[in-house]
Design an enzyme around this catalytic site. Structure first.
Site: not given
Ligand SMILES: NC(=O)c1ccc[n+]([C@@H]2O[C@H](COP(=O)([O-])OP(=O)(O)OC[C@H]3O[C@@H](n4cnc5c(N)ncnc54)[C@H](OP(=O)(O)O)[C@@H]3O)[C@@H](O)[C@H]2O)c1
Length: 287
Positions: A8-14, A141, A167
């Site tokens: 998940g390294a292409t956006s957000g936290i990753g 989370s 979730y």
């Molecule tokens: N944001 C928050 O407040 C929060 C809070 C608690 C926990 N989290 C956790 O943090 C983690 C990262 O989330 P984020 O908030 O940074 O959101 P995000 O930017 O949407 O990151 C999620 C990443 O997972 C990838 N992904 C989604 N579906 C996938 C699939 N089927 N196969 C491979 N990769 C996939 C996405 O790629 P694409 O964009 O290309 O689909 C994206 O790079 C998640 O596990 C989330 O549950 C987030």
């Protein structure tokens, strides 16, 4: 040079974790969902870190055959460039689904991606983690609290689907898997952590979700911290010396997790079920 794999390294936290690790001089192997997003992220990171060592791999990690393909590619890359060693694995890819949806292999999507994909990828990378004395992280989370694993129907096949319930359960599985991993492998010098990133301003709630979830997420996102904030915690867990202790981390320190995650019988039950669902005869054994 030490190596980290980040899903998940292409956006957000990753993406922010990838940046933080490149800034520390680590080789970063990004795992993205689509080739297109992977190339965009790699381009941005190459511009920011022209001397950085990085590579991108892509696959739909909800599908187990894709996890296997990506793992084969990662293992081949590690053998060629890093003497087969892996110092850190960040299982961060995650998704939210509004409706009950299944993968091509018939698994509920949030459980398949948020828990099983990390479980299977870790299994496949165990030889490299063993060589690297590696640390494994899962992005959990605070929502893992006050819920239970529905062992009688873990994929909501019979019970009424709850997007939030599925979730929360998947994020509880992250904590339980990390705890079970430590019980099994800490003696070998391996270590797992579950990280609560806090509320982070990413687009997760806008991806393949319905109108209400999008609306709620728009309001919540406005309160979220930048992804660079939790990335600091991941970087400290990857690179910190001496090896950080504690299981569940939030904002740079050990935090309280739900005590339900400490029930070893449930951890073992989840571990055995996950092995079965992933077709693994013995976790950490033959890959
Ligand atoms: N944001 C928050 O407040 C929060 C809070 C608690 C926990 N989290 C956790 O943090 C983690 C990262 O989330 P984020 O908030 O940074 O959101 P995000 O930017 O949407 O990151 C999620 C990443 O997972 C990838 N992904 C989604 N579906 C996938 C699939 N089927 N196969 C491979 N990769 C996939 C996405 O790629 P694409 O964009 O290309 O689909 C994206 O790079 C998640 O596990 C989330 O549950 C987030």
């Amino acid at each position: 040079m030490k190596t980290v794999v980040v899903t998940g390294a292409t956006s957000g936290i990753g993406f922010a974790v990838a940046q933080a690790m490149l800034a520390l001089g680590w080789r970063v192997l990004l795992v993205g969902h689509t080739l297109e997003n992977g190339e965009k992220a790699l381009g941005a990171l190459c511009n920011a870190f022209p001397q950085g060592e990085m590579a991108c791999f892509s696959g739909d990690l909800m599908q187990q055959r894709e996890v296997h393909r990506v793992a084969d590619e990662l293992n081949a890359y590690l053998a060629l460039h890093a003497q087969g060693r892996l110092e850190a694995l960040v299982n961060n890819a995650g998704a939210v689904r509004t409706w009950y949806t299944t993968t091509q292999e018939g698994l509920e999507q949030q459980f398949a991606l948020n828990h099983l994909a990390g479980f299977l990828l870790t299994h496949r990378l165990m030889p490299a983690l063993r060589l690297g004395g590696g640390r494994m992280m899962l992005t959990s989370s605070a929502s893992h609290k006050h819920c239970r694993v529905h062992f009688d129907d873990i994929m909501y096949r019979r019970r009424r689907y709850s997007a939030l319930g599925a979730y929360k359960q998947s994020k509880l599985c992250n904590v339980m898997f990390a705890a079970a991993f430590n019980r099994r492998y800490a003696a070998e010098g391996l270590r797992a952590y579950a990280v609560d990133p806090g509320l982070v301003a990413t687009d997760i709630g806008f991806k393949q979700t319905g109108g209400l979830v999008k609306l709620v997420w728009a309001l919540r996102k406005a309160q979220g911290v930048p992804a660079e904030r939790p990335a600091r915690t991941f970087a400290a867990l990857c690179a910190g010396e001496p090896e950080p202790a504690g299981l569940y981390w939030y904002d740079g320190h050990v935090a309280r997790h739900d005590p339900h995650a400490d029930r070893t019988a449930d951890q073992d039950r989840l571990f055995a079920l996950s092995e079965k669902l992933c077709g693994i005869a013995s976790f950490g054994g033959n890959v």
